[in-house]
Design an enzyme around this catalytic site. Structure first.
Site, short mmCIF file in Angstrom:
data_model
loop_
_atom_site.label_atom_id
_atom_site.label_comp_id
_atom_site.label_asym_id
_atom_site.label_seq_id
_atom_site.Cartn_x
_atom_site.Cartn_y
_atom_site.Cartn_z
N CYS A 75 4.43 -0.32 -8.27
CA CYS A 75 3.85 1.01 -8.34
C CYS A 75 2.32 1.01 -8.31
O CYS A 75 1.71 2.07 -8.17
CB CYS A 75 4.35 1.73 -9.60
SG CYS A 75 6.15 1.89 -9.67
N HIS A 80 -0.40 6.86 -11.46
CA HIS A 80 0.93 6.69 -10.89
C HIS A 80 1.87 7.72 -11.50
O HIS A 80 1.93 7.89 -12.72
CB HIS A 80 1.43 5.28 -11.17
CG HIS A 80 2.89 5.08 -10.97
ND1 HIS A 80 3.55 5.49 -9.81
CD2 HIS A 80 3.85 4.54 -11.78
CE1 HIS A 80 4.83 5.21 -9.92
NE2 HIS A 80 5.04 4.63 -11.10
N ASN A 128 9.56 9.66 -8.99
CA ASN A 128 8.79 8.42 -8.94
C ASN A 128 9.07 7.73 -7.62
O ASN A 128 10.15 7.17 -7.41
CB ASN A 128 9.17 7.52 -10.12
CG ASN A 128 8.39 6.21 -10.16
OD1 ASN A 128 7.79 5.81 -9.17
ND2 ASN A 128 8.42 5.55 -11.30
#
Length: 336
Positions: A114, A251, A281
């Site tokens: 990520c 993020h 996500n």
């Protein structure tokens, strides 16, 4: 050293929506529980025959359409992904061929989960600032749905698919890249993983699965504790204060993670950009998606300072402070 700046951006998400109502039919959960614990309402899911390279191509095509850019003269392709079409060849090599980029261009994938997009952006800046490259295509993309266990309600509610691409180009007059921060703590590698050739890390036996496994509680504690410190260190190196940052783009892991991070930083949520409400996500794609949403909504403008900060499996972190200076847009963006 020469100047470098981000000149164009493009994004893409698959057409299929997976809503919280859909998940209610799949696992023991409900909309209120998901929204309350994550902030996510829906996510986009790639088709069975749609892979990370396909999302990358679509994101770059969106970039080309909006900014009138050609990528045939790109001299380096960097793709940040944890879900490549193949272990090898790289997604970047596939992109080079499908977009008719010159064969003298370099092409490689980066694996930083990520934090991958920011790592790739940092690498692109290094290449261009050193003078070794002039025009670098940076893509953050993942099809996390393909490695998600849809019987595990703790993870399947989180993840979606998407891609974001930017061009980093040489510009002698630009000071577009203002500061960076990189950290890694491999002692926590067992908290987020997908097994491969090995099934043990840090002397801990892993669950033998091809699906993503995450200890959400431990990742939450690590991120909330360490991200504010990393941001502080980045700003100290850049000799800037947090009040000078116009937009913070962490993020988009989970809204309940972003909120305490910003609270510890004493940074207003009104100046935070995220992409999780409608996309979930998307791993390496969350930050470029969030940046592009801010641009599309007219919030983010040239001349503003943007702090992007990725964190995830590894455990890795990567922060990049930029002053935005996009080229003039000539076309309309693809609908998200």
């Amino acid at each position: 050293m020469t100047g470098a700046k981000i000149t164009a951006i493009g994004t893409y998400v698959p057409a299929k929506r997976l809503t919280n109502a859909d998940l209610e039919q799949m696992v023991d959960t409900n909309n209120e529980w998901i929204v309350g614990r994550t902030g996510i309402r829906e996510r986009r899911i790639s088709r069975q025959d749609e892979y990370t390279s396909d999302l990358c191509v679509a994101a770059v095509q969106d970039l080309m359409k909006r900014y009138g850019k050609s990528v045939e003269d790109v001299d380096m392709v960097l793709v940040a992904t944890s879900t490549p079409d193949f272990s090898f060849p790289s997604v970047a090599s596939l992109i080079q061929d499908r977009l008719n980029i010159q064969q003298t261009a370099g092409a490689m994938d980066l694996s930083a989960a990520c934090a991958g997009f920011v790592y790739a952006l940092h690498t692109a800046h290094s290449y261009v600032a050193s003078g070794m490259h002039r025009k670098v295509l940076v893509i953050g993309a993942d099809t996390i749905s393909k490695i998600t266990d849809y019987t595990d309600r703790s993870t399947c509610i989180l993840f979606g698919d998407g891609a974001g691409a930017v061009l980093v180009e040489s510009d002698k007059q630009s000071t577009g890249f203002l500061g960076y921060q990189l950290t890694s703590d491999g002692s926590g590698a067992h908290h987020v993983y997908r097994t491969g050739l090995a099934h043990k890390v840090n002397n801990i036996e892993l669950i033998d699965t091809q699906m993503l496994v995450q200890n959400g509680r431990e990742v939450f504690r690590w991120a909330v504790r360490t991200v504010p410190l990393g941001v502080q260190q980045l700003l100290e190196k850049a000799e800037l204060g947090l009040e000078q940052v116009d937009w913070f783009i962490p993020h988009s892991a989970n809204m309940r993670m972003i909120e305490p991070i910003c609270e510890r930083m004493n940074y207003p949520m009104e100046q935070v950009l995220h992409s999780l409400v409608n996309f979930g996500n998307t791993s390496a794609a969350t930050i470029p998606l969030a940046l592009d949403l801010g641009i599309r909504e007219g919030k983010v403008k040239n001349g503003q300072k943007i702090l992007m900060y990725g964190f995830g499996a590894g455990l890795t972190q990567a922060g990049q402070l930029v002053e935005l200076n996009l080229d003039e847009r000539v076309g309309e963006p693809t609908l998200l």
